[in-house]
Write an enzyme that holds these catalytic residues in place. Sequence first.
Site, PDB file in Angstrom:
ATOM      1  N   ASP A 124      44.582  39.486  46.473  1.00 41.37           N
ATOM      2  CA  ASP A 124      45.110  38.859  45.598  1.00 41.37           C
ATOM      3  C   ASP A 124      46.771  39.883  45.657  1.00 41.37           C
ATOM      4  O   ASP A 124      47.374  40.439  44.937  1.00 41.37           O
ATOM      5  CB  ASP A 124      44.812  39.924  43.326  1.00 41.37           C
ATOM      6  CG  ASP A 124      45.551  39.098  42.381  1.00 41.37           C
ATOM      7  OD1 ASP A 124      46.176  38.234  42.713  1.00 41.37           O
ATOM      8  OD2 ASP A 124      45.578  39.943  41.741  1.00 41.37           O
TER       9      ASP A 124
ATOM     10  N   LYS B 143      53.932  40.900  45.139  1.00 37.54           N
ATOM     11  CA  LYS B 143      52.632  40.976  44.549  1.00 37.54           C
ATOM     12  C   LYS B 143      51.349  41.968  45.532  1.00 37.54           C
ATOM     13  O   LYS B 143      51.161  40.720  46.469  1.00 37.54           O
ATOM     14  CB  LYS B 143      51.844  40.041  43.419  1.00 37.54           C
ATOM     15  CG  LYS B 143      50.860  40.411  43.318  1.00 37.54           C
ATOM     16  CD  LYS B 143      50.202  39.752  42.291  1.00 37.54           C
ATOM     17  CE  LYS B 143      48.709  39.859  41.625  1.00 37.54           C
ATOM     18  NZ  LYS B 143      48.103  38.515  40.871  1.00 37.54           N
TER      19      LYS B 143
ATOM     20  N   ARG C 193      52.671  40.511  37.042  1.00 39.24           N
ATOM     21  CA  ARG C 193      53.806  40.154  37.095  1.00 39.24           C
ATOM     22  C   ARG C 193      54.537  41.795  36.383  1.00 39.24           C
ATOM     23  O   ARG C 193      55.551  42.567  36.057  1.00 39.24           O
ATOM     24  CB  ARG C 193      54.406  39.507  35.702  1.00 39.24           C
ATOM     25  CG  ARG C 193      52.718  39.804  33.729  1.00 39.24           C
ATOM     26  CD  ARG C 193      52.770  39.160  33.161  1.00 39.24           C
ATOM     27  NE  ARG C 193      52.207  37.777  33.823  1.00 39.24           N
ATOM     28  CZ  ARG C 193      51.687  37.007  32.722  1.00 39.24           C
ATOM     29  NH1 ARG C 193      52.281  36.320  31.824  1.00 39.24           N
ATOM     30  NH2 ARG C 193      50.481  36.019  33.834  1.00 39.24           N
TER      31      ARG C 193
ATOM     32  N   LYS D   7      37.586  39.951  34.963  1.00 40.49           N
ATOM     33  CA  LYS D   7      37.374  39.250  34.672  1.00 40.49           C
ATOM     34  C   LYS D   7      35.849  38.266  34.787  1.00 40.49           C
ATOM     35  O   LYS D   7      35.023  39.053  34.712  1.00 40.49           O
ATOM     36  CB  LYS D   7      38.256  38.850  36.473  1.00 40.49           C
ATOM     37  CG  LYS D   7      39.138  39.121  36.586  1.00 40.49           C
ATOM     38  CD  LYS D   7      39.930  38.169  38.163  1.00 40.49           C
ATOM     39  CE  LYS D   7      41.294  38.628  38.857  1.00 40.49           C
ATOM     40  NZ  LYS D   7      41.765  37.022  37.368  1.00 40.49           N
TER      41      LYS D   7
ATOM     42  N   GLU E   5      48.685  41.419  35.134  1.00 40.01           N
ATOM     43  CA  GLU E   5      48.620  42.482  36.018  1.00 40.01           C
ATOM     44  C   GLU E   5      50.071  42.741  37.196  1.00 40.01           C
ATOM     45  O   GLU E   5      51.158  43.668  37.167  1.00 40.01           O
ATOM     46  CB  GLU E   5      47.802  43.641  36.599  1.00 40.01           C
ATOM     47  CG  GLU E   5      47.408  43.339  38.213  1.00 40.01           C
ATOM     48  CD  GLU E   5      46.365  41.879  37.798  1.00 40.01           C
ATOM     49  OE1 GLU E   5      46.507  41.916  38.922  1.00 40.01           O
ATOM     50  OE2 GLU E   5      45.872  41.137  37.283  1.00 40.01           O
TER      51      GLU E   5
ATOM     52  N   ASP F  47      44.676  41.715  32.563  1.00 40.74           N
ATOM     53  CA  ASP F  47      44.853  40.910  33.722  1.00 40.74           C
ATOM     54  C   ASP F  47      45.617  40.048  34.036  1.00 40.74           C
ATOM     55  O   ASP F  47      46.319  39.340  35.516  1.00 40.74           O
ATOM     56  CB  ASP F  47      44.080  39.377  33.875  1.00 40.74           C
ATOM     57  CG  ASP F  47      43.182  39.558  34.764  1.00 40.74           C
ATOM     58  OD1 ASP F  47      42.807  39.121  36.224  1.00 40.74           O
ATOM     59  OD2 ASP F  47      43.058  37.795  34.794  1.00 40.74           O
TER      60      ASP F  47
ATOM     61  N   ASP G 129      42.098  43.451  42.239  1.00 40.43           N
ATOM     62  CA  ASP G 129      42.261  42.867  40.894  1.00 40.43           C
ATOM     63  C   ASP G 129      40.682  42.442  39.946  1.00 40.43           C
ATOM     64  O   ASP G 129      39.952  40.857  39.877  1.00 40.43           O
ATOM     65  CB  ASP G 129      43.129  41.443  40.921  1.00 40.43           C
ATOM     66  CG  ASP G 129      43.053  41.332  39.698  1.00 40.43           C
ATOM     67  OD1 ASP G 129      42.732  42.614  38.386  1.00 40.43           O
ATOM     68  OD2 ASP G 129      43.996  40.010  39.121  1.00 40.43           O
TER      69      ASP G 129
END
Length: 498
Positions: A289, A266, A352, A278, A350, A348, A271
Amino acid sequence: MIDERPMQFTLTDTALQQIEADAAIGFVYEGGDDCTAATDWNELTAGLARELAESGEFRAKHQSTSLVHRPAGMRAGRLLLVGCGTHAKASTVRLREAASAGWRRLRTAGVRSLATALPDGMARDDALMAVVEGIAAADYEPDVHKTEDKQASSLERVIIACPGDAQAALDRATAVAQGQLRARELVNEPGNLLPPPELAARTAALAAEAGLECEVLDESQIEELRMGALLGVARASVEPPVLIVLRYRPDGSGSDAKAHLGLVGKAVTFDTGGISLKPAADMHLMKHDMAGGAAMIGTMLALASIRPELPVTAVIPSVENMPGGAAQRPGDVVTSRSGKTVEVLNTDAEGRLILADALTYAKEQGCTHLVDAATLTGAVVVALGTDYTGVFSNNDAWSEQLLAAAGKAGERMWPMPLGEEYTKLLESPIADMANIGPRWGGACTAAAFLENFVGDTPWAHLDIAGTAWYEKKMPHAPVGPSGAGVPTLVQLALAMSH
């Protein structure tokens, strides 16, 4: 990029006390005959080791240190005693931490040449790996963008007293250390300096230097591949998404290998959480991230140097997750590369989504075994804290092989549950699945989501949300990226190639 330091690791059969160096590190176990008052250390310090032990100043607790100037029985100018804890707890992870703690203590002390010797308690090559990787990791400092007060290191040479021919082990260790440092450098970069296209450009440059194949798929190519889950995350950002593909192909018999390792990482370069925004506190840390993707890049660079007899392909989806008028909305339905539809209940969640399309693509590239790494959930941090990476797998034998590699590489990982109980929690009334489940068991439902896209292919998911970043200064590391995953994945590839 990382400063190209002139540091060199060399081996010698000369005893530690005979090595000329600015400083030396001596690894010491606590308790019994191995305490700091033991004969060898006491003689080398003209009795000072015993005094330190008896006064309580140094008892060889794990990662503790005590500096001796001008040790009487040594040619090094200084001797740093570094505690390894008890013999019973000796391991590669603890020795790596001890080596790191030792060099962190000396790092800004003007040391250009450093001598050390391998402690007993483990196999020679394992000990060498831990010491080399530990010192190299400790030489990292995240202050690359400072213009003053930089914590510069002057280390040029590390001489290791080591019996026998251990050059191959040294070469492997230095390759892993360099790959891990590359990963940390990438993770440390802020989002404005490392958006997805720039990550792709830097990766391509590193790959060319290392002799890896690198293919970068742009937004139009991703659209042609119908990667709707990945594209949905990227919709609101002015920075276009990329899919980075790195390929390592061995020479000789390995080119006909039946196994083909696929590494999926990933790489959300920043993010915000998207529409499911967030909280502002600590959002600046969301530059890391992309640590899973960086780990895969670092691993591939190390493998290019070590050259195992195993084909390995890394697939790294990279996006920004931003709010805005074009942003993906809670309640939207996206169609993944696999054809499965997903109801997006929380934007959030995201990581996956982009991993789902990347895992499908890795399978299409012929990968027979898969590992993904991602800073995926805060839930895994609640479960395991910041010391252990959570491991989820659809195949017990594959999980055991990965955990064995982690143990040998000196990384702490822990198996987590996965099964249809968690898959049921992702049911959606309007799509094949939702991208989140209920509040509890969030790390498990996230892994269960990914399992939908791997089929019967042996697969393991590493949730490195707790281990990818040191949140506070440690004896062995500064605040910042850790490079989690690289040592284990290199060891896994080596084990598969034998």
